[in-house]
Design an enzyme around this catalytic site. Structure first.
Site, short mmCIF file in Angstrom:
data_model
loop_
_atom_site.label_atom_id
_atom_site.label_comp_id
_atom_site.label_asym_id
_atom_site.label_seq_id
_atom_site.Cartn_x
_atom_site.Cartn_y
_atom_site.Cartn_z
N GLN A 220 0.83 -1.20 0.00
CA GLN A 220 0.00 0.00 0.00
C GLN A 220 0.87 1.26 0.00
O GLN A 220 0.34 2.36 -0.07
CB GLN A 220 -0.89 0.02 1.24
CG GLN A 220 -1.95 -1.06 1.27
CD GLN A 220 -2.67 -1.15 2.60
OE1 GLN A 220 -2.65 -2.20 3.24
NE2 GLN A 220 -3.32 -0.08 3.04
N PHE A 251 -6.02 -3.93 3.32
CA PHE A 251 -6.74 -3.67 4.58
C PHE A 251 -5.84 -3.10 5.67
O PHE A 251 -6.15 -3.20 6.86
CB PHE A 251 -7.44 -4.95 5.09
CG PHE A 251 -8.16 -5.72 4.02
CD1 PHE A 251 -9.26 -5.15 3.39
CD2 PHE A 251 -7.72 -6.97 3.62
CE1 PHE A 251 -9.92 -5.83 2.37
CE2 PHE A 251 -8.37 -7.66 2.60
CZ PHE A 251 -9.47 -7.09 1.98
N GLU A 255 0.53 -1.83 4.59
CA GLU A 255 0.91 -0.42 4.68
C GLU A 255 2.38 -0.30 5.04
O GLU A 255 3.15 0.36 4.37
CB GLU A 255 0.03 0.32 5.69
CG GLU A 255 0.36 1.81 5.77
CD GLU A 255 -0.64 2.60 6.59
OE1 GLU A 255 -1.71 2.08 6.93
OE2 GLU A 255 -0.32 3.77 6.92
N ARG A 333 -5.44 7.32 17.14
CA ARG A 333 -6.76 7.25 16.48
C ARG A 333 -7.78 6.56 17.38
O ARG A 333 -8.98 6.90 17.34
CB ARG A 333 -6.68 6.57 15.12
CG ARG A 333 -7.98 6.67 14.32
CD ARG A 333 -7.82 6.29 12.86
NE ARG A 333 -7.28 7.35 12.04
CZ ARG A 333 -8.02 8.29 11.43
NH1 ARG A 333 -9.34 8.28 11.54
NH2 ARG A 333 -7.46 9.23 10.71
N ARG A 365 -7.74 -1.49 8.69
CA ARG A 365 -9.00 -0.78 8.44
C ARG A 365 -9.68 -0.28 9.73
O ARG A 365 -10.18 -1.08 10.52
CB ARG A 365 -9.94 -1.73 7.71
CG ARG A 365 -11.03 -1.05 6.91
CD ARG A 365 -11.78 -2.11 6.12
NE ARG A 365 -12.63 -1.53 5.09
CZ ARG A 365 -13.25 -2.25 4.16
NH1 ARG A 365 -13.11 -3.56 4.14
NH2 ARG A 365 -13.99 -1.67 3.25
N THR A 467 -3.62 11.45 10.85
CA THR A 467 -3.45 12.32 12.02
C THR A 467 -2.00 12.78 12.16
O THR A 467 -1.72 13.67 12.95
CB THR A 467 -3.91 11.61 13.30
OG1 THR A 467 -3.18 10.39 13.44
CG2 THR A 467 -5.40 11.32 13.24
N ALA A 536 -5.88 5.21 5.58
CA ALA A 536 -6.67 6.23 6.28
C ALA A 536 -7.88 6.67 5.47
O ALA A 536 -8.33 7.81 5.61
CB ALA A 536 -5.79 7.43 6.66
N GLU A 740 -12.83 3.06 5.55
CA GLU A 740 -12.85 2.50 6.90
C GLU A 740 -14.18 2.64 7.65
O GLU A 740 -14.56 1.72 8.37
CB GLU A 740 -11.73 3.15 7.73
CG GLU A 740 -10.35 2.79 7.25
CD GLU A 740 -9.28 3.72 7.82
OE1 GLU A 740 -9.28 4.91 7.44
OE2 GLU A 740 -8.48 3.27 8.64
#
Lengths: 791, 488
Positions: A220, A251, A255, A333, A365, A467, A536, A740
């Site tokens: 990703q 998902f 990442e 988060r 996710r 964030t 995100a 998400e």
């Protein structure tokens, strides 16, 4: 929802509805741009690419201990196995032996200590898997086992943490709690969740001249893979190209965690001079890679007699595994979503991340959001049960609203004009016939001894933006060719979410061409540099703006050419559906390809890059205040379940969702995200159970033992609507992020299960239900309710 | 035949130098360069590798069967026609099932999609998908992590039973036949041997000649040793080509004999007309693609304590029929399981089938399987329960209560049975007898369920059985249903 329009000319005449020509594909239903090719094997994934000549394959040697000192590492015998070309260990690393994406606390190959069961110690590269496996068995590693920390409780006791605490405060929570007429306190635990992308981790590295390497990776985040590979090889990023054809699901699991395997492949390619593929089989993938973070939380909530929250005090702990990975941002988060959709007058939230001897848990996710929301939803459920109130009504009473009930715990304003909660509540409660069905369920439950039903409402408010504010940037590269066709590159990766389909619509709209004239290129770091992860939920928001900016530059360069061809004023030229015409004269049209042919002759550049950064977002983590989110996405669901009091088995009978995706870029794609996200969340909360033994060994490392939702688990009746007339200011074409937020609507299934379980108990029974709500968990909750009823 | 030969996407392939334990999946991806067929798990639990094989049904008609290529060894398709997702697009035109998937947005990431397409392909040429639950059962083995299945279900509803009069319908005949399965293959490199004897005489000869021989039928269990433990079994002897071992036939003196190599799919078809309890158990035995290969004999010889067939067959009073060159012997099925994963088979002896007698008069029978996930999961607890109740006295005259997942083998709850017999068949007597389950079994805790959960479910299944058989002595599973035992 209308039937989608064909994106490719179909080979057989489709129904006429599908051939209807529209001016722009934007906001229109469409097929997934690779949909047909998915069905035939024409869609290629990294492991499908033709093997380059001389390609070597890899087999990992991994730690059999959760924590141990390496006392010996000898690869001599392994290297002697015929067909083996190299055995990579920390000693072979050319640059930095580290792949930690945020904090450098993650070795590519364990050097002196192993920190989890399954950690890579060595990687054998051979001409066949058989030879590689045989050699792997001959890598001699000796370990001196060390004490391991496996659980959050052990980590708290040992003071084993990653990073600092994160605290948010408002008002005097102690006083507010003390004064509250109703106090609800308890703990919430959630398990991990394996991503179970159908395509496991894979990278293919091909050496290029001058010490360069091209890596085909299922990631990703190609730019981060590029950066980490450059570190591991000790070279500049200009030598490293990372290309992503598509992923067979991500998902969040690809990442950060694709980087290590890409680095092994790249290092192998440098060391051997041959192409190297690192592909993990399912068991190895599940044992070695991180998962959704388990959380342990303690809460103390104060309510008034009507179920309105007065105060909430929460401690949350994330099980980060052995290294930092993205745990800091995930913990953040989780804290940002402890409020979900509800205003909390007085609060204190404290979050910590625990370091344990497990695989490093990572993005999944929702990224901590689901774990945070579970806490407040538990508090609301318990309060509603105790007070004998409808949990849906309790939720409505606590919604964010007009000032002063419009400030989040981190002091961002929930703009009243953008707050869709009441609209969603009204629409879904009405379309789902909540009130009527709740009565029908009460009647059913009164007459059924062994099976009970439950119904629940669930809202979601989810903050959109990375964030970590600087990550909110994206780029695109658009090349228009003289024949009027287009190659579109953008920084986002396609993992099934339909990003490319949306970008096609944005590009086609901006240039006024048909999507069939556009080809979306593989995501590659030599096309668009310095990109952020496709994560995100931000893929379309960020890349869409960049694509639009690039296309509009080219369109404006073409405008004078088109004006000349149309004998019109440039301001009057309209680009539409593969043609140009002057406003008011739609019958006199010139093909777009004629404009581009003329532009070429006129020496006009038809290549442009686009760039976007999200404006006005910031967050002060020390103060716990700021505006971390560009906006909020909203959704609401009504969920009905039935449970068996004999076995604890349960079924989703009906799910109604109204989701706010703004003005949807491609509604068919968004509907797929809503449905898929919900079922994935339902899996996490009900049937997916990640279990480690007391030695830190994963017990559930294949679909034999790890159960994601199957075909028959899909709701029998699944009704999804996208909220209408909901365009969002300042986002690409008024759309909103969708990846998400729908996952968290599945928390409604837990509330519905509680409703059904409570029917076995006395009035105002407070249900004790652990997560995941497996048949076993449900049956024990029912037994608890029955015992309460018989007291 | 001394070499491997099968028809792949309409072209006959002859292989003389490949290991016979190469799976069709690895052959497709590594040798034939056909990459539509994906590896998602290499254990038959995800369906990403699904291909279609033309097979003969018990009624003689040929049909396509979706099969997990990851568990299918090359010699298992000897003489057969195999199709992969690549073959479905012909002359630039996508097949009906491919269009249905794309038009419903049934793919997102697309990795599971070729496998789903092949499961839909089987559905497209089936003529018995007349119930919603049959669509679910058809698709149960294909995991999708993206869509939440709603659009795939829509595609399945569109294509099921459509059977276009196309190339693939024509390839089913009439006039199209498979080549013989008979095979004696030796890999020149690994010296591994694989035999498909066509008669019992050939079988006994091979077993005499090959002391290392392992017997295989559908291979859904044995292949896991190849794909998960990287074993290279030197000699495999398949029973698939022996005609007398396949199918359901009337037994001498009543009842039926289920041949050992009868695919579970064929048994399920038979059970749907003849045996509600067996049908109930087979619904969730496994995914369609597994049932298309898994056999009656394979499931029993595996002797797992959580095998799905044993409890229901024991409850039905089945006998194991064992056969060797010396002849045939029989024993109650419960005695066939002698210890954890150990059967009563002697060397060079095979399980030829099971004989199931007619139901005794006044029998109440049902079967249950409880697992973490309804579909394609291994049971935490399973049960086959049968009691006979005298209609005038209402007393229990016999009881056969067989459980899986409660002990090292599938086993009868003898003490509970004894406590029931002679009692009036009431909820109170059932609850009283169920206390004996704690004497019968000491279940384990594992990732499928804790010991207390298993004990509670074992008891509750008996209670549910009592409730469920009040109205119907042999209740069928309703659709939709929430639990394995559906009582309100």
């Amino acid at each position: 929802m209308r039937k989608p329009r064909e994106l490719e000319p179909p080979s057989t005449p489709p129904p006429s509805a599908l051939t209807e020509v529209r001016v722009s594909p934007l906001h229109q239903p469409a097929l997934h741009e690779s949909g047909l090719r998915h069905t035939s094997g024409e869609a290629l994934y990294v492991d499908d690419l033709p093997h380059p000549p001389g390609m070597l394959v890899a087999w990992l040697v991994t730690s059999p201990h959760a924590h141990a000192r390496i006392t010996k590492l000898d690869t001599t015998k392994a290297k002697a196995v015929p067909g083996v070309h190299a055995v990579l260990t920390h000693a072979e690393v050319l640059g930095l032996n580290n792949v930690g994406p945020v904090v450098h606390d993650e070795e590519l190959f364990a050097s002196t200590e192993v920190h989890f069961h399954g950690q890579t110690v060595a990687c054998v590269l051979a001409e066949s898997y058989r030879a590689a496996r045989e050699a792997a068995a001959r890598v001699e590693v000796a370990y001196e086992p060390l004490p391991a920390i496996l659980t959050i409780e052990e980590a708290i006791r040992a003071g084993s943490f990653l990073g600092d605490a994160h605290v948010m405060r408002r008002g005097d929570v102690k006083a507010a709690l003390a004064a509250a007429p109703v106090r609800v306190s308890g703990t919430v635990d959630n398990g991990a969740q394996d991503h179970f992308y159908l395509e496991t981790q894979v990278s293919l590295a091909v050496p290029e001249e001058g010490g360069a390497v091209r890596i085909h990776s299922s990631t990703q985040h190609p730019s981060e893979v590029q950066a980490i590979v450059a570190h591991v090889l000790g070279v500049g990023r200009q030598r490293i190209t990372v290309e992503v054809p598509r992923m067979g699901g991500g998902f969040g699991g690809k990442e950060t965690q694709a980087a290590g395997f890409a680095a092994m492949a790249a290092l192998g390619a440098c060391v051997t001079g041959r192409p190297v593929k690192v592909w993990l089989n399912r068991d190895r993938d599940m044992m070695t890679t991180g998962k959704r973070h388990p959380f342990h939380s303690r809460f103390d909530a104060g309510f008034d007699e009507d179920g309105r929250l007065l105060a909430l005090d929460v401690d949350i702990y994330a099980n980060g595994g052995f290294s930092t990975d993205l745990t800091g941002a995930i913990l953040d988060r989780a804290l940002f979503h402890l409020d979900n959709a509800y205003f909390i007058p007085a609060l204190e939230f404290r979050g910590r991340a625990c370091r344990t001897n497990l695989p490093s848990n990572t993005a999944f996710r929702g990224f901590g959001g689901p774990q945070g929301m579970l806490v407040i939803e538990e508090a609301l459920n318990r309060a509603a049960e105790r007070l004998g109130l409808d949990p849906a009504e309790v939720r409505r009473r606590n919604f964010y609203g007009a000032a002063p009930r419009n400030r989040t715990p981190y002091d961002q304003e929930v703009k009243f004009e953008d707050n869709r909660l009441l609209r969603l509540f009204d629409e879904v409660m009405k379309s789902a016939e909540y009130a009527r069905r709740r009565e029908a369920i009460a009647a059913f439950n009164a007459s059924s001894k062994y099976q009970k039903r439950g119904l629940a409402f669930q809202p979601v408010k989810f903050g959109i933006s990375f964030t970590t504010s600087h990550l909110n940037q994206a780029g695109a590269l658009v090349n228009v060719y003289a024949d009027g066709t287009v190659q579109l590159s953008h920084g986002g990766t396609e993992m099934g979410q339909g990003l490319h389909t949306k970008m096609l619509a944005v590009c086609a709209h901006a240039l006024g061409v048909r999507t069939s004239a556009i080809r979306v290129m593989n995501t590659a770091t030599d096309k668009v540099p310095n990109t952020s992860a496709t994560a995100a939920s931000s893929g379309a928001d960020l890349n869409g703006q960049a694509v639009k900016a690039a296309c509009e530059q080219i369109r404006e360069r073409l405008r004078p050419i088109a004006a000349r061809l149309l004998h019109a004023d440039p301001d009057e030229v309209i680009f539409e559906d593969g043609e140009v015409y002057a406003r008011g004269r739609p019958s006199a049209r010139v093909p777009f390809r004629e404009v581009t042919a003329q532009a070429y002759l006129a020496q006009v550049s038809m290549s442009a890059t686009g760039y976007y950064r999200t404006p006005n977002i910031h967050y002060d983590r020390v103060a716990g205040k700021g505006k971390p989110f560009h906006y909020f996405a909203y959704g609401a669901a009504v969920v009905e379940v039935e449970v068996s009091g004999l076995t604890g088995e349960h079924r989703l009978k009906r799910v109604d969702i109204v989701h706010d995706v703004g003005a949807s870029l491609v509604p068919t794609i968004d509907r797929g995200q809503v449905e898929g996200g919900f079922v994935q969340g339902w899996g996490w909360l009900t049937c997916e159970e990640v279990l480690f033994d007391d030695q830190g060994r994963l017990r559930t490392h294949s679909p034999d033992t790890y159960k994601i939702p199957a075909f028959g688990d899909a709701p029998l009746d699944f009704r999804v609507q996208l909220l209408e007339n909901a365009a969002q200011d300042d986002v690409i074409h008024g759309s909103k992020a969708v990846g998400e937020p729908p996952l968290m609507l599945a928390i409604g299934a837990v509330t519905a299960l509680r409703h059904a379980i409570a029917a076995f108990g006395p009035p105002k029974h407070e249900v004790q239900l652990r997560i995941p709500c497996t048949p076993e968990a449900v049956l024990f909750a029912i037994e608890h309710a029955k015992r309460a009823a018989s007291r | 035949m001394d070499h491997l030969r099968f028809c792949l996407n309409d072209r006959w392939i002859d292989l003389k130098d490949i290991s016979p334990t190469t799976t069709v999946l690895r052959y497709l991806r590594d040798h034939a360069h056909l990459t539509a067929t994906k590896e998602g798990c290499a254990e038959g639990d995800c369906g990403a590798c699904t291909v279609a094989v033309a097979e003969e049904r018990p009624d003689g008609k040929r049909t396509y069967r979706a099969i997990n290529a990851c568990l299918l060894l090359l010699p298992m398709v000897q003489g057969k026609r195999v199709y992969t997702a690549e073959a479905l697009k012909r002359n630039g035109e996508y097949h009906l099932v491919q269009r249905a998937m794309a038009e419903n947005l049934g793919s997102q990431c697309g990795y599971c999609t070729p496998g789903i397409v092949m499961a839909l392909f089987e559905a497209c040429y089936r003529d018995d998908l007349d119930q919603p639950w049959k669509i679910d059962a058809q698709m149960a083995g294909n995991l999708c992590r993206c869509t939440g299945y709603r659009p795939i279900r829509a595609a399945a509803n569109e294509v099921a039973g459509k059977r276009p009069d196309d190339h693939f319908a024509q390839a089913l005949g009439p006039g199209v036949k498979d080549e013989p399965m008979q095979l004696a293959y030796t890999s020149p490199h690994t010296q591994q041997r694989y035999y498909n004897p066509a008669t019992f005489e050939e079988l006994w000869d091979v077993l005499d000649r090959e002391p290392e021989a392992r017997i295989v039928a559908g291979g859904t269990d044995l292949s896991l040793e190849v794909t998960k433990r990287y074993a290279d079994p030197p000699v495999l002897v398949s029973l698939e080509a022996i005609a007398g071992l396949k199918g359901v036939r009337p037994g001498a003196g009543g009842g039926h004999v289920f041949g050992a190599t009868t695919p579970v799919t064929d048994l399920e078809d038979w059970a749907s007309a003849h045996s509600p309890p067996l049908e109930r158990m087979l619904r969730y035995f496994g995914a369609r693609a597994i049932k298309n290969r898994a056999t009656v004999g394979g499931n029993l010889c595996n002797a797992s304590p959580i095998g799905d067939l044993a409890p229901v067959l024991i409850a039905l009073g089945a006998e194991a029929v064992l056969r060797s060159r010396a002849g045939e012997r029989r024993m109650p099925l419960e005695d066939f399981f002698v210890a954890y994963r150990k059967t009563a088979l002697e060397p060079k002896e095979i399980l030829a089938g099971v004989k199931v007698p007619p139901l005794p008069p006044h029998a109440r029978v049902s079967a249950y399987k409880v697992s973490k996930r309804r579909e394609l999961d291994i049971s935490a607890v399973s049960a086959g329960l049968c009691v006979t109740v005298d209609p005038t006295s209402r007393r229990v005259t016999s009881a056969r209560l067989a459980y899986g997942g409660m002990a090292a083998t599938p086993a009868r709850a003898r003490k509970t049975e004894a406590a029931l017999v002679g009692q009036v068949w009431t909820e109170d007597s059932v609850l009283a007898a169920a206390k004996q389950l704690a004497e019968d079994f000491t279940p384990l805790s594992d990732h499928r369920g804790s010991a207390p959960y298993r004990a509670l479910v074992a008891r509750n299944l008996l209670l549910g059985f009592f409730e469920e058989t009040k109205a119907q002595p042999c209740p069928r599973l309703p659709h939709p249903h929430t639990a394995t035992v559906e009582v309100r």
